[in-house]
Structures are given as structure tokens and as C-alpha cells.
Design an enzyme around this catalytic site. Structure first.
Site, PDB file in Angstrom:
ATOM      1  N   SER B 228       0.840  -1.206   0.000  1.00  0.00           N
ATOM      2  CA  SER B 228       0.000   0.000   0.000  1.00  0.00           C
ATOM      3  C   SER B 228       0.871   1.250   0.000  1.00  0.00           C
ATOM      4  O   SER B 228       0.548   2.252  -0.643  1.00  0.00           O
ATOM      5  CB  SER B 228      -0.924   0.000   1.216  1.00  0.00           C
ATOM      6  OG  SER B 228      -0.183   0.154   2.397  1.00  0.00           O
ATOM      7  N   ARG B 232       0.296   3.543  -3.191  1.00  0.00           N
ATOM      8  CA  ARG B 232      -0.401   4.802  -2.920  1.00  0.00           C
ATOM      9  C   ARG B 232       0.317   5.953  -3.624  1.00  0.00           C
ATOM     10  O   ARG B 232      -0.287   6.754  -4.325  1.00  0.00           O
ATOM     11  CB  ARG B 232      -0.451   5.075  -1.430  1.00  0.00           C
ATOM     12  CG  ARG B 232      -1.131   6.404  -1.097  1.00  0.00           C
ATOM     13  CD  ARG B 232      -1.111   6.710   0.369  1.00  0.00           C
ATOM     14  NE  ARG B 232      -1.788   5.685   1.155  1.00  0.00           N
ATOM     15  CZ  ARG B 232      -1.173   4.799   1.913  1.00  0.00           C
ATOM     16  NH1 ARG B 232       0.142   4.822   2.005  1.00  0.00           N
ATOM     17  NH2 ARG B 232      -1.844   3.907   2.582  1.00  0.00           N
ATOM     18  N   ASN B 236      -1.298   7.882  -6.957  1.00  0.00           N
ATOM     19  CA  ASN B 236      -1.591   9.318  -6.926  1.00  0.00           C
ATOM     20  C   ASN B 236      -0.862  10.054  -8.030  1.00  0.00           C
ATOM     21  O   ASN B 236      -1.436  10.891  -8.725  1.00  0.00           O
ATOM     22  CB  ASN B 236      -1.194   9.900  -5.570  1.00  0.00           C
ATOM     23  CG  ASN B 236      -2.310   9.790  -4.567  1.00  0.00           C
ATOM     24  OD1 ASN B 236      -3.250  10.549  -4.603  1.00  0.00           O
ATOM     25  ND2 ASN B 236      -2.214   8.796  -3.701  1.00  0.00           N
TER      26      ASN B 236
END
Lengths: 156, 301
Positions: B228, B232, B236
């Protein structure tokens, strides 16, 4: 978009950069910042202390000023007292001196008076005698009238 | 007209595809080593290939970070700070206060690591703000002058839009999580975390039955951390990059759309500044938190 050796390359680069930062970047800067923090804290403390010292010094100045004033007042008091004393003493001395002078002058006057009186008396005696001699010429017996003459002189 | 539309649609998709393909160096299908001519070739290269563009920018930005901070560290003074020292001290103080707030243990490596992550990731993300075609076009000019096919010169300039980069860093963090968990809690203590939580029993037989259940529940949590963490950041920035690409396409769709595109680009770039900072911060904060968790022993629960 596919996983490949870039993954490994980034891992290695990451470790190397962490090591470099850990070794060459972080310690000197953090140390300098800590030192500055300490210096500022010390400076503030010193300023606090200086302020307290100043307060103390001011208090001391006030204390010393009051005590000095008190001392000056006592000294002036004493000086005044002493001056009065001196004046009194001088007056006393002058009075005594005056009295003494007066007494001695009086004594002198008395002496002079008695001396003058004595002189006058002896002169009167002589004059009386001379007068009497002239009036009586040789009829007077020196011895017989000596007593009378002396009596006359004493009455003068 | 339909053929023109078709052609343009093709160019648009080609444009997007071109922007999302890495310049990959690896073993070509014919057995020689070289740059892949398209995405499929790059995929066929397998694991032993390098995304030269993102790796290069990543290294360049890491080196930039190091030299900026090193040059300040060399002549750092505890007197009144000036110029670059102010900026560097601000960054270090910011990172240090984060570390002190979240990591109450003694470890001299966490601070430098957090700083490296924060500034490096920030720099990598910030590459997104450079005009999207500027660096690729320069690379294309250089590539063509070196005799390459202009359509084969791929150039991604934002390293954090490459999952290799983000997952590579996350993997290092994961290794550190394992390392500190084991050194702080011991192998047994570390294993207990997966076998005796969340279900535990004083009865040894029931406890034995619980172990597989606990493993199923706890192990994904452990592996989810690095995945994660890496995805992440990647997600993004990749999304942001795609939006920049789409805005860039809009410029080619007539004067009206170009005006709209300019407006959107400004708005998105402004918003993106926040993402750039925020994602760097999140990566750093999560790393510190994970480190802190691996130091945390059972007694402190």
C-alpha cells in the site's frame, strides 16, 4: 509499467542515499541547530540574570543613597551642635576674659587711686607743714608738734 | 473526415501510450541488448531490464537532494542562518519534529531516512510540474541525433509514476520493518505477533487451532504495508500524470479547447502542488509509523 530491475536499482539507491544522509548531512546540521537552541536558551537566561542583577543593583543604590543621606544628616547635626558649642565656648571665654580684664583694670584703678591718695596725703602733709612753718616761724618745736602733725596727716 | 477523426484518435491514444511508456534497456527479442522499441518489447524483456528514464531521474534527484543538503551541512553555522541554510534547516526541523512525535525510541537512522524519503519523494513528485512535453521532446531531439527512431524514444520524467521506484523504496522500508521487528522483539516475539493475535486462548489445544486463523488474518496485514505504501504514491502520481497528459491532448482540439485546457492546467497544477507535498509527507509519516510499530513490544499495547 512492468516490474523490472529498476526496482532493485531504486532499493540500492535508496539505501545509499539514506546512508549518505545519515553520515554527511543529518549530524552536522542537527548539531548546529541544537547548539543554536542552547545558545539562545543561554542568552535568554543571561538576559534574565542581568535583569535581576540590575534590579538588585538599583535596590542597592537606593539603600546606599538613603544611608548616605542619613549619615550626611547626622554629620550636619553634629556639626551644627559643635558650632553652637564652639560659639558658646567662645562667648564664655570672652566673658571670662572680659571679667578678668575688668577686674585687673579695677585693681589697677584702685591701686592708682590709693597711690594718688597716698601721694596727695604726703604732699598735703608737706604743704601743711610748710604752711604751718611759715605761719608759726620758728615757734614750733619740732618735737612738740610732731604728734599733732601726724594726727593731722592721718585724718586726711 | 471519418478517416481524419480516426487518425486523430489514433494519435491521441498513441500520444498517451507514448507518455506512459518507459525508456527501457534490456535484452531485445533478437538476443542483443538495447532499448525497447515499444511497450510490448519492454514487457518481453522480463525482470532484467532497466527503466533508464525513471531510474536516471530518480538518481539525479537523489543526488541533487544530497548535494544541496551536503553543501549546507559543510558550512553550517550555529550563528544566524542565511539563504539555503534556512530552507534546509526548515526541512530538517520539520522532519525531526515528525520523527520525535511518532517515534519515541532511540534510533539514529530514522531521522536521516525520513529526511531522505521526504525530500527525495518531494523532488520526484515535483517533476510532474515541468511542462509535460518539454523533457521528452529534448530527449527525442537527442535520441534522433544519435540515430534512434523518434517514436521509440520514450521518456518518463516523473520517477514516482514508475511502480518500480515506489515499490523499491517500499520494499526497503519493509525490510527495515522486518529487521527492527526481529531485533527488537526477537524471532519468537515477532512470530508470536502472527500466531497469537488476534485470537488467543490459555488452552494449548485451542491455541494451536487458532494459529492458522491468526496467520491468515495477520500476514496480509504485514504484506499490505509495503504494497500500500508503494502503490499509494504510484497511484496518486500516475493519476496526476494522466490528467496532465489529457489536458495536453485538449490543447490540440481547437482554439476554444486550448483556452479551457490552459485554465484546467493551471487549476490542476495548483492542486497538484498539494498532492506533491502531501504524498511525500504521507510516505515519510507512514514509514516512521511502521518503524515505530516494529519497535513496539506487546507489553506496550
Amino acid at each position: 509499467m512492468n516490474l523490472n530491475a529498476t526496482f532493485i536499482g531504486q532499493m540500492v539507491a535508496f539505501v545509499i542515499f539514506i546512508y549518505l544522509t545519515h553520515r554527511f548531512v543529518w549530524p552536522p546540521i542537527v548539531a548546529a541547530m541544537a547548539e543554536r537552541t542552547k545558545r539562545i536558551a543561554d542568552g535568554l537566561q543571561a538576559a534574565d540574570k542581568a535583569e535581576k542583577d540590575l534590579e538588585l543593583a538599583k535596590q542597592k543604590v537606593v539603600e546606599q543613597l538613603t544611608s548616605a543621606k542619613k549619615e550626611a544628616a547626622t554629620i550636619i547635626d553634629q556639626a551644627n551642635k559643635r558650632a553652637i558649642e564652639i560659639v558658646e565656648e567662645a562667648k564664655e571665654k570672652a566673658r571670662l576674659e572680659g571679667d578678668r580684664l575688668k577686674a585687673s583694670a579695677q585693681a589697677e584703678i584702685e591701686q592708682a587711686t590709693s597711690r594718688a591718695r597716698e601721694e596727695l596725703r604726703s604732699k598735703v602733709v608737706t604743704l601743711a607743714l610748710a604752711g604751718a612753718e611759715k605761719i608759726l616761724e620758728s615757734s614750733i618745736d619740732q618735737n612738740a608738734h610732731n604728734e599733732l602733725v601726724n594726727k593731722l596727716a592721718a585724718e586726711l | 473526415m471519418s478517416s481524419a477523426e480516426h487518425a486523430e484518435a489514433l494519435t491521441s491514444s498513441e500520444y498517451i501510450k507514448h507518455h506512459l511508456t518507459n525508456l527501457t534497456y534490456g535484452k531485445l527479442p533478437d538476443g542483443t541488448w538495447g532499448f525497447a522499441h515499444n511497450g510490448d518489447e519492454a514487457a518481453q524483456m522480463g525482470f532484467w531490464a532497466v527503466n533508464v528514464d525513471t531510474m536516471g531521474w530518480s538518481l539525479f534527484l537523489g543526488a541533487l537532494f544530497f548535494f544541496i543538503f551536503r553543501s549546507v551541512a559543510k558550512k553550517v553555522t550555529s550563528d544566524v542562518p542565511t539563504g539555503a541554510q534556512n530552507v534546509v534547516e526548515f526541512a530538517i526541523e520539520f522532519v525531526d519534529s515528525n520523527v520525535k512525535g511518532m517515534f519515541p525510541y532511540k534510533n539514529k537512522m530514522i531521522g536521516p531516512m525520513a529526511l531522505t524519503i521526504f525530500v527525495w519523494v518531494f523532488f520526484m513528485n515535483a517533476m510532474d510540474l515541468i511542462a509535460i512535453d518539454l523533457l521528452p521532446e529534448i530527449a527525442k531531439l537527442i535520441g534522433v541525433s544519435l540515430g534512434a527512431d523518434p517514436h521509440a524514444v520514450f521518456f518518463k520524467v516523473v520517477p514516482s509514476t514508475d511502480p518500480n521506484i515506489t515499490l523499491g523504496m517500499a520494499a526497503c522500508v519493509f525490510i527495515l520493518i522486518l529487521w527492527y521487528s526481529i531485533t527488537q522483539k526477537g524471532v519468537v516475539g515477532f512470530l508470536k505477533e502472527f500466531t497469537l493475535h488476534p485470537f488467543s486462548s490459555s488452552n494449548p489445544i485451542i491455541q494451536t487451532l487458532f494459529i492458522p486463523v491468526n496467520l491468515v488474518l495477520e500476514l496480509p496485514g504485514l504484506f499490505a504495508k509495503p504494497v500500500s505504501l508503494g502503490l499509494r504514491l504510484f497511484g496518486n502520481l500516475y493519476a496526476g500524470e494522466i490528467i496532465f497528459i489529457l489536458i495536453a491532448i485538449l490543447y490540440g482540439a481547437g482554439i476554444l479547447f486550448a483556452g479551457v485546457a490552459g485554465l484546467i492546467q493551471i487549476v490542476w497544477a495548483l492542486f497538484h502542488i498539494l498532492i506533491i507535498y502531501l504524498q511525500a509527507l504521507i510516505f515519510m509519516v507512514l514509514t516512521i509509523v511502521y518503524m515505530s510499530l516494529s519497535y513496539q513490544t506487546d507489553e506496550q499495547h
